[in-house]
Enzyme design. Structure first.
Site: not given
Length: 623
Positions: A470, A505, A591
């Site tokens: 993301q 990440s 999320e």
């Protein structure tokens, strides 16, 4: 919010809160700060409300409700800063009830109707017991015994040859010496017994040290949850009304985040205290003890941390004698001192877990779920003999991987059906693979993407064939995501993107990224949410430079990504150009759901326990 989650429990909490306001329970606590130790004027009213006996069987004068009703009462009394004998008497009646026998029959009615008060020593201290003709003879002293100065009955423990023995004596049989304590609204004392003969009828044969410790911790956790809730509500109310620089202080990030942290602690305290209260109605097996142990570790620390943070939010007024903040802080400190350092309780929880104790929570979903269960079981039977890749694909194609998603990706399952599916997969020992960031990206494509985009990306994501990252945050646009400055310029057949992303990440292993870039506007002013477009980026595209960000541990869990004239084709724009903000909100909502359901990137508690067990336990390093 409160510990009780049913309508009946919420009504009970509201009734107690209303009574406490009318009886001025908080005002009596203020009077107790500097006045002599006396039974509060509201004591008879508490008994008249039936609140001293909700957990006590009807044959002993109580209501025969249960542990959660007791916890709701304790939590609400804590919110009102109830002083004096309330908590000690409730705890004593719980211990006497659990012990049963003649003592319960003789003593519980008076404890329920308020004609007798009580106090409890949580450990034997310096008391020793020797057998006598009619029971035991006790001598020695124990401290601190909270509330002993106002007690008619004392529940004490003494060391004996066969281990600690617990009993009840009249306070008149003991020397009760007042001690100076931190919490002046509920004072400790030292109790001295000089060869007091305790008849066998007053010996609590059904109690041992572990039971006293566990039952007491459950009640203390409920009070701690009430204190944590009071601190949260007080801080938030103040932050809404107190102004600095022409604005309520609650709009400032430092205050806002502190209050959010307090909310998390308060809810953790309530959740763990609720489960500990449920355990009060169960045999004290390892599973029940685990629930109470977790509550003791979490709730008491939450009360103390929230009390301290409330002082920070309140500022100068919180440090005055006139404000109740110091009363709550001192009581939270006293609770921690009373039951011991939370680190010890965490250690006990670890011992129980390593010994195999697990807390299993389940809902009665009713008989109407039988057809769904049969359907799920039939599907699970088709997985036998499949390799890992085939099993993943079968679970994904059946819709059972994400049953709450719409068809054809999921099963449009309602809440009950989702729980049934989870139960059946767990019972069969079948673990569904984690989509990680794909679980945030794919729902956005399902909701806003074209049919071609859905077919291209969603099914492979569900099969585990596409790994996502993301690209939202930027060095200058983290919390204020709408201020992002990465830009995309229209070129033939697509867009040319330049900018920098951070805290990305999994960028080092990802196949694709969800990317926010500005196609118009400046990211400033009231229209800063406009002009943001939602892109899908192939991570192998020239110009994508992934650089690891090392943490202070030396480990690189995040990345920064530099985008230098990166080409994104038109068919990788999701939704309308410039209309990406609602899509970003969809992603962020998914999320949060994924993270709350146990889908962060770290390993689970069971993995940690397995590692510790494989090393032979704690060894010489209990930490």
């Amino acid at each position: 919010m409160a510990i009780g989650i049913s309508e009946d429990h919420e009504a009970l909490a509201a009734a107690i809160r209303g009574w406490a306001e009318r009886a001025d329970v908080r005002g009596a606590a203020r009077e107790a700060l500097e006045g002599p130790e006396t039974r509060p004027q509201w004591w008879s009213g508490l008994a008249d409300q039936g609140l001293l006996g909700l957990h006590v069987p009807e044959e002993s004068g109580g209501s025969g409700a249960g542990g959660v009703e007791l916890a709701v009462t304790v939590e609400e009394l804590a919110r009102s800063l109830a002083s004096g004998p309330a908590l000690p008497t409730l705890l004593a009646s719980l211990l006497v009830q659990r012990a049963g026998g003649t003592a319960a029959k003789e003593l519980l009615p008076a404890l329920v109707d308020g004609s007798a008060t009580a106090a409890v020593a949580l450990a034997p201290g310096g008391l020793t017991a020797t057998p006598s003709a009619d029971g035991v003879t006790v001598r020695g002293s124990v401290r601190p015994v909270v509330g002993a100065g106002l007690a008619d009955l004392l529940v004490l423990g003494a060391e004996a040859d066969g281990g600690p023995v617990w009993f009840v004596v009249e306070a008149a049989q003991a020397q009760v010496e007042s001690l100076q304590g931190l919490d002046a609204t509920r004072r400790p004392a030292q109790v001295v017994l000089d060869d007091v003969v305790v008849p066998d009828a007053r010996v609590l044969r059904g109690l041992d040290a572990a039971a006293v410790r566990t039952l007491s911790a459950a009640v203390v956790a409920a009070e701690a949850a009430g204190l944590a809730g009071w601190a949260l509500e007080t801080a938030v109310d103040y932050a809404k009304t107190r102004e600095q620089f022409g604005r309520p202080i609650g709009v400032f990030q430092g205050i806002k985040h502190k209050c959010a942290d307090m909310l998390v602690r308060a809810e953790q305290a309530r959740a763990t205290a609720w489960d500990a209260a449920r355990a009060l109605d169960e045999p004290l097996a390892p599973e029940a003890e685990l629930a109470v142990t977790v509550a003791a570790a979490v709730a008491v620390q939450a009360a103390l941390d929230n009390a301290k943070d409330a002082l920070q939010v309140l500022g100068g007024i919180g440090y005055t004698w006139e404000h109740d903040a110091h009363v709550v802080l001192k009581r939270a400190l006293s609770l921690r001192a009373l039951i011991g350092d939370p680190a010890r309780w965490r250690g006990r929880a670890a011992d129980l877990a390593l010994g195999g104790a697990r807390r299993h929570l389940a809902l009665d979903l009713g008989e109407d779920t039988a057809p769904v269960r049969e359907q799920v079981r039939a599907f699970l039977g088709t997985l036998d003999g499949l390799d890992d890749a085939a099993r993943k694909a079968a679970i994904a194609d059946s819709g059972y991987l994400v049953p709450h998603w719409p068809q054809p990706w999921g099963r449009n399952a309602n809440a009950v059906e989702q729980l049934v599916i989870d139960e059946e997969f767990a019972a069969a020992g079948v673990r569904r693979h984690d989509l990680i960031i794909g679980g945030w990206a794919a729902p956005t494509i399902v909701a806003h993407g074209t049919p071609e985009q859905q077919e291209r990306f969603v099914r492979p994501t569900l099969h585990g064939e596409i790994v996502w990252c993301q690209m939202f945050s930027e060095p200058g646009a983290g919390s204020d995501l709408a201020a992002l400055q990465t830009r995309a310029e229209k070129v033939e057949g697509g867009w040319k993107v330049n900018g920098q992303k951070v805290w990305t990440s999994m960028a080092q292993i990802a196949d694709w990224a969800i990317l926010l870039a500005r196609t118009s506007g400046t990211g400033k002013g009231p229209d800063r949410h406009r002009g943001i477009t939602y892109f899908l980026l192939d991570m192998k595209t020239p110009g994508v430079d992934v650089r690891p960000l090392r943490e202070l541990t030396g480990h690189a869990a995040f990345n920064e990504v530099f985008l230098d004239d990166v080409f994104v084709p038109d068919d990788c724009v999701v939704g309308e150009v410039g209309g990406g903000w609602p899509l970003a909100r969809t992603t962020l909502a998914n999320e949060r759901v994924a993270m709350s359901s146990g889908s962060p990137f770290g390993r689970g508690v069971e993995d940690v326990l397995s590692d510790v067990a494989a090393r032979g336990g704690f060894g010489e390093d209990p930490v």
